[in-house]
Write a protein that holds these residues in place. Sequence first.
Motif, PDB file in Angstrom:
ATOM      1  N   ALA A  96      -1.855   6.948  -9.962  1.00  0.00           N
ATOM      2  CA  ALA A  96      -1.976   7.467 -11.324  1.00  0.00           C
ATOM      3  C   ALA A  96      -1.246   8.794 -11.490  1.00  0.00           C
ATOM      4  N   LEU A  97      -1.411   9.708 -10.533  1.00  0.00           N
ATOM      5  CA  LEU A  97      -0.745  11.005 -10.627  1.00  0.00           C
ATOM      6  C   LEU A  97       0.765  10.859 -10.494  1.00  0.00           C
ATOM      7  N   HIS A  98       1.205   9.945  -9.633  1.00  0.00           N
ATOM      8  CA  HIS A  98       2.641   9.701  -9.481  1.00  0.00           C
ATOM      9  C   HIS A  98       3.246   9.261 -10.805  1.00  0.00           C
ATOM     10  N   TYR A  99       2.687   8.240 -11.410  1.00  0.00           N
ATOM     11  CA  TYR A  99       3.277   7.717 -12.643  1.00  0.00           C
ATOM     12  C   TYR A  99       3.111   8.684 -13.809  1.00  0.00           C
ATOM     13  N   ARG A 100       2.035   9.472 -13.801  1.00  0.00           N
ATOM     14  CA  ARG A 100       1.876  10.485 -14.848  1.00  0.00           C
ATOM     15  C   ARG A 100       2.992  11.522 -14.750  1.00  0.00           C
ATOM     16  N   GLY A 101       3.294  11.954 -13.535  1.00  0.00           N
ATOM     17  CA  GLY A 101       4.353  12.939 -13.354  1.00  0.00           C
ATOM     18  C   GLY A 101       5.717  12.397 -13.719  1.00  0.00           C
ATOM     19  N   VAL A 102       6.006  11.162 -13.319  1.00  0.00           N
ATOM     20  CA  VAL A 102       7.296  10.556 -13.646  1.00  0.00           C
ATOM     21  C   VAL A 102       7.444  10.408 -15.151  1.00  0.00           C
ATOM     22  N   ALA A 132      -4.327  10.312   1.778  1.00  0.00           N
ATOM     23  CA  ALA A 132      -2.915  10.413   2.162  1.00  0.00           C
ATOM     24  C   ALA A 132      -2.759  10.356   3.680  1.00  0.00           C
ATOM     25  N   LEU A 133      -3.628  11.030   4.404  1.00  0.00           N
ATOM     26  CA  LEU A 133      -3.560  10.968   5.864  1.00  0.00           C
ATOM     27  C   LEU A 133      -3.753   9.532   6.355  1.00  0.00           C
ATOM     28  N   ALA A 134      -4.757   8.857   5.810  1.00  0.00           N
ATOM     29  CA  ALA A 134      -4.997   7.464   6.201  1.00  0.00           C
ATOM     30  C   ALA A 134      -3.828   6.580   5.779  1.00  0.00           C
ATOM     31  N   GLY A 135      -3.254   6.857   4.606  1.00  0.00           N
ATOM     32  CA  GLY A 135      -2.142   6.058   4.109  1.00  0.00           C
ATOM     33  C   GLY A 135      -0.899   6.180   4.964  1.00  0.00           C
ATOM     34  N   LEU A 136      -0.635   7.367   5.474  1.00  0.00           N
ATOM     35  CA  LEU A 136       0.520   7.552   6.344  1.00  0.00           C
ATOM     36  C   LEU A 136       0.371   6.749   7.634  1.00  0.00           C
ATOM     37  N   ALA A 139       6.920  12.804   4.308  1.00  0.00           N
ATOM     38  CA  ALA A 139       5.490  12.805   4.623  1.00  0.00           C
ATOM     39  C   ALA A 139       4.860  14.160   4.312  1.00  0.00           C
ATOM     40  N   SER A 140       5.565  15.240   4.646  1.00  0.00           N
ATOM     41  CA  SER A 140       5.012  16.572   4.386  1.00  0.00           C
ATOM     42  C   SER A 140       4.887  16.835   2.892  1.00  0.00           C
ATOM     43  N   GLN A 141       5.841  16.340   2.118  1.00  0.00           N
ATOM     44  CA  GLN A 141       5.769  16.519   0.668  1.00  0.00           C
ATOM     45  C   GLN A 141       4.644  15.686   0.063  1.00  0.00           C
ATOM     46  N   LEU A 142       4.429  14.486   0.604  1.00  0.00           N
ATOM     47  CA  LEU A 142       3.297  13.681   0.145  1.00  0.00           C
ATOM     48  C   LEU A 142       1.981  14.396   0.428  1.00  0.00           C
ATOM     49  N   LEU A 143       1.851  14.967   1.615  1.00  0.00           N
ATOM     50  CA  LEU A 143       0.612  15.665   1.954  1.00  0.00           C
ATOM     51  C   LEU A 143       0.392  16.883   1.063  1.00  0.00           C
ATOM     52  N   ALA A 144       1.467  17.592   0.745  1.00  0.00           N
ATOM     53  CA  ALA A 144       1.340  18.741  -0.161  1.00  0.00           C
ATOM     54  C   ALA A 144       0.905  18.273  -1.552  1.00  0.00           C
ATOM     55  N   ALA A 156       0.838  -1.201   0.000  1.00  0.00           N
ATOM     56  CA  ALA A 156       0.000   0.000   0.000  1.00  0.00           C
ATOM     57  C   ALA A 156       0.874   1.252   0.000  1.00  0.00           C
ATOM     58  N   ILE A 157       1.966   1.213  -0.779  1.00  0.00           N
ATOM     59  CA  ILE A 157       2.854   2.370  -0.815  1.00  0.00           C
ATOM     60  C   ILE A 157       2.154   3.587  -1.431  1.00  0.00           C
ATOM     61  N   TYR A 158       1.202   3.316  -2.328  1.00  0.00           N
ATOM     62  CA  TYR A 158       0.372   4.398  -2.874  1.00  0.00           C
ATOM     63  C   TYR A 158      -0.929   4.414  -2.082  1.00  0.00           C
ATOM     64  N   VAL A 159      -1.335   5.587  -1.652  1.00  0.00           N
ATOM     65  CA  VAL A 159      -2.436   5.670  -0.703  1.00  0.00           C
ATOM     66  C   VAL A 159      -3.798   5.517  -1.370  1.00  0.00           C
TER      67      VAL A 159
END
Length: 230
Positions: free
Chosen positions: A21-27, A168-172, A152-157, A12-15
């Motif tokens: 989807a947004l992660h891989y789109r950006g990469v 994201a909060l639940a995922g952390l 964690a702060s960058q993930l939340l942003a 569950a590394i992706y929350v």
Amino acid sequence: MSWRDFWNGEHAIYVSPRHKALHYRGVATDLIGHIPAPDAVVLDHGCGEALDAARVATACGRLYLCEAAPSVREKLRAMLGAKANVSVVSPEEVEALPEETFDLIVANSLIQYLTRSELQALLALWLSKLKPGGHLVLADVIPPDVSPLTDASQLLAFAWRGGFFGAALAGLVRTAFSDYRKLRAQYGLSTYAREEIVALIAGAGYEDIRPQPNFGHNPHRMTFKARRPA
């Protein structure tokens, strides 16, 4: 459990699906920005699930996706089987490819899971597989002073901008009790100061080593681009 076992299994590394989807789109967008020509041969080493690889494939002549986890390779083949210019390969298959195959090799968010000796071996391998004048991009390199709290702060942003803040909060919270946290505590993540990683790249035989904007959402991590001598 090793890091390869972790990525080969369910995690569950992706929350949320939107996060992934947004992660891989950006990469994919960041990777495309380094493709030197429409006919370039590109290797994405440690590609993960590469959900937007089809878009990368349209921007180059041939795309090799290298992934160590067998289950992820099977997912990639199922997703990209119709793409004639995409090959899904294991690390061992990359080693068997002819020398001077690639115009561009990208390793994003990979070297933190490698020992220093493993990285040095890969730097040598990549150099041999690059065409003269070809480029290596090492992305998402973690400096020693970047803590899990910063990540964690960058993930939340990123989540706030991307519309998945609650997930994201639940995922952390889930991550705090996950195998990822246990593995990170057991093995750690390899970190490199700017001068140290530049010296390693130069010592492997690359030249013109330059910092670049980092791939993905975390500007506190580093990306470097280097060239095989012509």
